[in-house]
Each structure stands twice: as C-alpha cells, then as structure tokens.
Motif scaffolding. Structure first.
Motif, PDB file in Angstrom:
ATOM      1  N   ALA A  20      -5.096 116.205 106.788  1.00 16.99           N
ATOM      2  CA  ALA A  20      -5.109 115.582 105.465  1.00 16.99           C
ATOM      3  C   ALA A  20      -5.433 114.086 105.492  1.00 16.99           C
ATOM      4  O   ALA A  20      -6.287 113.616 104.722  1.00 16.99           O
ATOM      5  N   ALA A  21      -4.743 113.325 106.328  1.00 20.26           N
ATOM      6  CA  ALA A  21      -4.929 111.869 106.318  1.00 20.26           C
ATOM      7  C   ALA A  21      -6.367 111.464 106.628  1.00 20.26           C
ATOM      8  O   ALA A  21      -6.957 110.660 105.895  1.00 20.26           O
ATOM      9  N   PRO A  22      -6.990 111.982 107.692  1.00 19.52           N
ATOM     10  CA  PRO A  22      -8.391 111.614 107.926  1.00 19.52           C
ATOM     11  C   PRO A  22      -9.347 112.155 106.874  1.00 19.52           C
ATOM     12  O   PRO A  22     -10.386 111.546 106.608  1.00 19.52           O
ATOM     13  N   ALA A  23      -9.027 113.290 106.254  1.00 22.07           N
ATOM     14  CA  ALA A  23      -9.891 113.817 105.190  1.00 22.07           C
ATOM     15  C   ALA A  23      -9.977 112.830 104.037  1.00 22.07           C
ATOM     16  O   ALA A  23     -11.066 112.538 103.521  1.00 22.07           O
ATOM     17  N   VAL A  24      -8.822 112.298 103.624  1.00 26.20           N
ATOM     18  CA  VAL A  24      -8.810 111.287 102.570  1.00 26.20           C
ATOM     19  C   VAL A  24      -9.402 109.973 103.073  1.00 26.20           C
ATOM     20  O   VAL A  24     -10.236 109.344 102.405  1.00 26.20           O
ATOM     21  N   GLY A  25      -8.982 109.577 104.278  1.00 27.12           N
ATOM     22  CA  GLY A  25      -9.396 108.281 104.813  1.00 27.12           C
ATOM     23  C   GLY A  25     -10.890 108.158 105.014  1.00 27.12           C
ATOM     24  O   GLY A  25     -11.506 107.162 104.590  1.00 27.12           O
ATOM     25  N   TYR A  26     -11.508 109.150 105.650  1.00 29.18           N
ATOM     26  CA  TYR A  26     -12.935 109.050 105.928  1.00 29.18           C
ATOM     27  C   TYR A  26     -13.786 109.289 104.691  1.00 29.18           C
ATOM     28  O   TYR A  26     -14.945 108.869 104.646  1.00 29.18           O
ATOM     29  N   THR A  27     -13.224 109.949 103.688  1.00 28.98           N
ATOM     30  CA  THR A  27     -13.918 110.027 102.406  1.00 28.98           C
ATOM     31  C   THR A  27     -14.084 108.623 101.820  1.00 28.98           C
ATOM     32  O   THR A  27     -15.144 108.272 101.288  1.00 28.98           O
ATOM     33  N   VAL A  28     -13.040 107.807 101.965  1.00 29.48           N
ATOM     34  CA  VAL A  28     -13.071 106.454 101.416  1.00 29.48           C
ATOM     35  C   VAL A  28     -13.879 105.511 102.296  1.00 29.48           C
ATOM     36  O   VAL A  28     -14.823 104.859 101.835  1.00 29.48           O
ATOM     37  N   ILE A  29     -13.523 105.427 103.578  1.00 31.93           N
ATOM     38  CA  ILE A  29     -14.079 104.350 104.408  1.00 31.93           C
ATOM     39  C   ILE A  29     -15.460 104.640 104.964  1.00 31.93           C
ATOM     40  O   ILE A  29     -16.136 103.733 105.438  1.00 31.93           O
ATOM     41  N   GLN A  70      -2.423 107.922 102.579  1.00 29.13           N
ATOM     42  CA  GLN A  70      -2.537 107.906 104.038  1.00 29.13           C
ATOM     43  C   GLN A  70      -1.321 107.263 104.683  1.00 29.13           C
ATOM     44  O   GLN A  70      -0.835 107.728 105.722  1.00 29.13           O
ATOM     45  N   GLY A  71      -0.823 106.179 104.074  1.00 33.72           N
ATOM     46  CA  GLY A  71       0.312 105.472 104.652  1.00 33.72           C
ATOM     47  C   GLY A  71       1.576 106.299 104.685  1.00 33.72           C
ATOM     48  O   GLY A  71       2.364 106.208 105.632  1.00 33.72           O
ATOM     49  N   LEU A  72       1.801 107.121 103.654  1.00 31.75           N
ATOM     50  CA  LEU A  72       2.978 107.979 103.639  1.00 31.75           C
ATOM     51  C   LEU A  72       2.986 108.921 104.840  1.00 31.75           C
ATOM     52  O   LEU A  72       4.020 109.129 105.486  1.00 31.75           O
ATOM     53  N   MET A  73       1.833 109.513 105.134  1.00 30.83           N
ATOM     54  CA  MET A  73       1.760 110.430 106.275  1.00 30.83           C
ATOM     55  C   MET A  73       1.776 109.686 107.600  1.00 30.83           C
ATOM     56  O   MET A  73       2.424 110.115 108.558  1.00 30.83           O
ATOM     57  N   ALA A  74       1.080 108.564 107.662  1.00 31.62           N
ATOM     58  CA  ALA A  74       1.001 107.819 108.920  1.00 31.62           C
ATOM     59  C   ALA A  74       2.363 107.288 109.347  1.00 31.62           C
ATOM     60  O   ALA A  74       2.701 107.290 110.538  1.00 31.62           O
TER      61      ALA A  74
END
Length: 438
Positions: A250-259, A345-349
C-alpha cells in the motif's frame, strides 16, 4: 560473563544517525532515478520512441530496480543474518552510491546508441540490489537495540530516510529545474547523481562506528545463527512472510503514484509546471516526516498493527479524491492531495518497523523483513507508474488509475489481519535495554 559486545550500548543519537543518515542517502539515490525517469530519461535514452512509449520505457527501467530489490533483500539478508547487520549496511551504501554516481556520468543514446539504455538498466539493477538489503538492516540496527516497548519509535529512525530521500532528491532537481530544457537535458539532470558520492562517504563514516545489537550478538556467540536463513524462514513462518509482503504494497503504491507518476501526469495532462509539482511534493514531505513520528509513538502505546491498519484504511479511501483534487489544476488543491497522501504513507511507515521486527525470529529476521518489504515495494512501486501510464492511454481518465491504486491498498489492508506476532513473546524477556539518550 557477558562479552564486551553485549554490554556496550550505543546512544539513541548514534543509532538515529546511523539508521536515518544511511537510509536518507540511499533513498535519495533511488528517488532521483525516479524523478529523472519522469523528466528526462525518455528523451535521453529512448529517443526513437514516441512520447508515451518513451515514458513507458523510462518507467520500465525504473521498475527494473524494484525487480532487483527482492534479490538483494534475500542475498544481503542471508549474510546479515549470518555475519551481522553492520557490515551489510556499509555494503549497501557502496553498491547504491557507486551505481548512482556512474549513472551521472553515463553517455546517452545520442553518444553510444543502444549501449546507453543497456548500461542504464545494469546500473539500475545494481542500485536496486543495494537498496534491497538497506531497509531491513537499517531498521534492525535500531530496533534490536531497543526494548520491546520502544521498537516502533526506534524503527521509525530508518523510516525518516524515505521522505528525506524524496525531499532532498526533489530539492536537487528543483535546483536545476530553472535551466532551459536544452541545458537540463544536456547536463542539468546529471548534477543530482554526481552529488551522491559525497553523501555516501558521510554515511560510511557514520555507520562504521556502530556495533550489532546484543540480541544478535548472543545468537552468534551461541553459534545459533541459521545456516540458510531463507529456508528456515519459509519453513517456520511462511504465513507471516506472505502477509507482511502483501501488507507492504500500500505505502509504495500511494507514494510512487505521487512522487513518480504525478510528475508526468501533472505536467503533460493537467498542465502544471515541472517546478510547481516538485515544490508541492517537497512541501508534503514535511507532513510525511511528522506523521511518521506521531504514528511510531502511538504504535508503541496502542500497537503497531492497529496503526498500520489505520494507515491502510486511509490508503484505500484516498486515491479517488487525490486525483480529483490534482485534476482541478489548482496548486492549493494539489497540495492538499499530496499532504493527505503523505499522511497515509506516514501512518504505515511509523508502525512498520516495530511491527515487522516483532513478527520474525531474530535468527532470520533480516531476511524476513527485507524480503517482505521489497516484495511489497516491487508490486506497489515498480508496477504502479507503468500500469498508471498504460491505463491512462487506454481510458483517458484518472479514475481507472485511482481504482487500481485503491485495489492494491485493499490487498494490504486485508493481509494485515493474517499477520501473527509470533516472535515478540519469545524475545520480550531477552531484549536489550533501551539505549542511553546521550
């Protein structure tokens, strides 16, 4: 009598520095590739393709690094479980930093033809291999020195490296984004890659001063290390390995969509300026960092698994509103989109380091958390920019992309209910005392 290695306790400051600085450097190296793939590599290394095909080829090269990451996690994790965490962490810096510097001096397609993209792929593989073993070691060098009640906070030290890597990589590209397109494509894109060599030297100096944690040193002294950690991991804890891998999507899916993907989508579809998007993403990383700290503290109080579930729930919900806000073309709306994505992302990280340390036995823990994290990253991070590009080409709408990302996050959410904290009870009585704060 306890050995000297088992009695020395590094300070919290030194653990934070070694864990945070190293991961920040390596994720800086990793993310500047993603930014360059979105902004420059299509034209420089795949000039004979159409604009869309060149972007897909550049993102495919970006994805190759993710494919190498599970291999690096398995091999470096193997030796990290047998030899020690510290030595592997120095190796990962050398591999990642060396590959990044060489990308900065790589000739383009115009200079050497097909050899340019081939060399780019090779260096990306080396970079991904090094990063594959980085996260697990950086997490463990901190969490294994902490008491069970402080593992999430100590595990967050390495997690700060991810947003800091995004922040510094965006700052590096923002510094050269004012160049003309010709100057940027000629030499400007190389500068962030070349600067990485100075950061790597700093990281090696910091990490060379640390020792492995008493918890792991006791296993070595008792000659109880696993001969083949992955085999034992797969035999004893296959469920946790599978569920943790899925939870990591989940976290990289959201993160790499953005960055990564948003740099292409926002400029070519919505009409944002390149520098505007970089600035907005940069601003959101401040919230990302703060959320990691809050999530880690709450994880140690209420449970890492509960906080991770909260993050996964928000990850399922947010992709559709995020694209809707970006599609307005308004900078303020896009900033809100990226800030909430940073919170997701921060919540999961903040919870992940503590949770993953607890669920794997110390004898094969480096292998377990590294492989799980990197498999999830490969699925959530490597494929997302490629699939997003292909979906938009097919449907000419961001809705399909948002539903795809939400679906990946739903898989992570459901997998969390299958994770068992089997390792924590065995280790609670033998965990090292919390390091001093001096």
């Amino acid at each position: 009598m306890a050995s000297p290695a088992s009695t020395r306790q590094p300070s919290t400051k030194s653990l934070f520095t070694a864990s945070f600085v190293g991961t920040s450097i390596e994720w800086y190296d990793y993310y500047i590739f993603g930014t360059a793939a979105a902004l420059a590599f299509g034209a420089l290394f795949f000039p004979q393709a159409s604009s869309a095909a060149g972007t897909l080829a550049a993102f495919a090269t970006f994805a190759v690094g993710f494919v190498a990451r599970p291999l690096g996690a398995a091999i470096i994790g193997h030796f990290g479980d047998r030899i020690g965490r510290k030595s592997m962490l120095i190796l990962t810096l050398v591999l990642t930093g060396g590959a990044t510097f060489l990308i900065g001096v790589l000739p383009t397609y115009a200079a050497i033809g097909i050899g340019a993209p081939l060399l780019l792929v090779v260096l990306r593989i080396v970079q991904g291999f090094g990063v594959g073993g980085e996260w697990g070691g950086a997490i463990l060098i901190a969490t294994e020195h902490a008491s069970p009640r402080r593992r999430a906070v100590y595990g967050s030290f390495a997690q700060f490296g991810v947003p800091i890597g995004v922040l510094t990589s965006n700052l590096a590209f923002l510094a050269v984004s004012g160049l003309s397109d010709d100057a940027f494509l000629s030499y400007g894109w190389r500068i962030p890659f070349l600067l990485s060599v100075l950061l790597v030297i700093l990281g090696i100096v910091v990490r060379s001063r640390l020792q492995d944690a008493p918890e792991f040193e006791r296993v070595k002294e008792q000659r109880a290390t696993s001969r083949v950690p992955f085999t034992e991991l797969a035999r004893r804890q296959p469920r946790n390995l599978a569920m943790a891998s899925l939870a990591s999507i989940a976290a990289p899916a959201v993160g790499y969509t953005v960055i990564v993907y948003m740099l292409t989508y926002g400029t070519t579809v919505v009409g944002f300026e390149r520098s505007t998007l970089l600035t907005l993403i940069l601003a959101s990383t401040v919230v990302w960092i703060g959320t990691i700290l809050v999530s880690a503290a709450l994880s140690d109080r209420f449970g890492a698994k509960r906080m991770y579930i909260l993050g996964a729930v928000t990850a399922v919900i947010w992709p559709l509103p995020m694209f809707a806000l970006v599609n307005t073309g308004n900078s303020g709306a896009a900033l809100v989109a990226f800030i909430v994505a940073a919170i997701v992302q921060g919540l999961m990280a903040g919870a992940q380091g503590g949770l993953f340390t607890e669920i794997f036995d110390v004898r094969y823990r480096y292998s377990g958390i590294s492989i799980a994290y990197q498999l999830g990253g490969m699925i959530g991070g490597a494929l997302t920019p490629i699939v997003a590009t292909a979906l938009f080409e097919s449907y000419k709408s961001s809705t399909a992309i948002a539903l795809y990302v939400a679906g990946l996050c739903l898989i992570s959410l459901l997998s969390l209910f299958g994770i068992r904290n089997t390792a924590a009870p065995e280790e609670a009585s033998t965990a090292a005392p919390t390091p001093s704060t001096g």
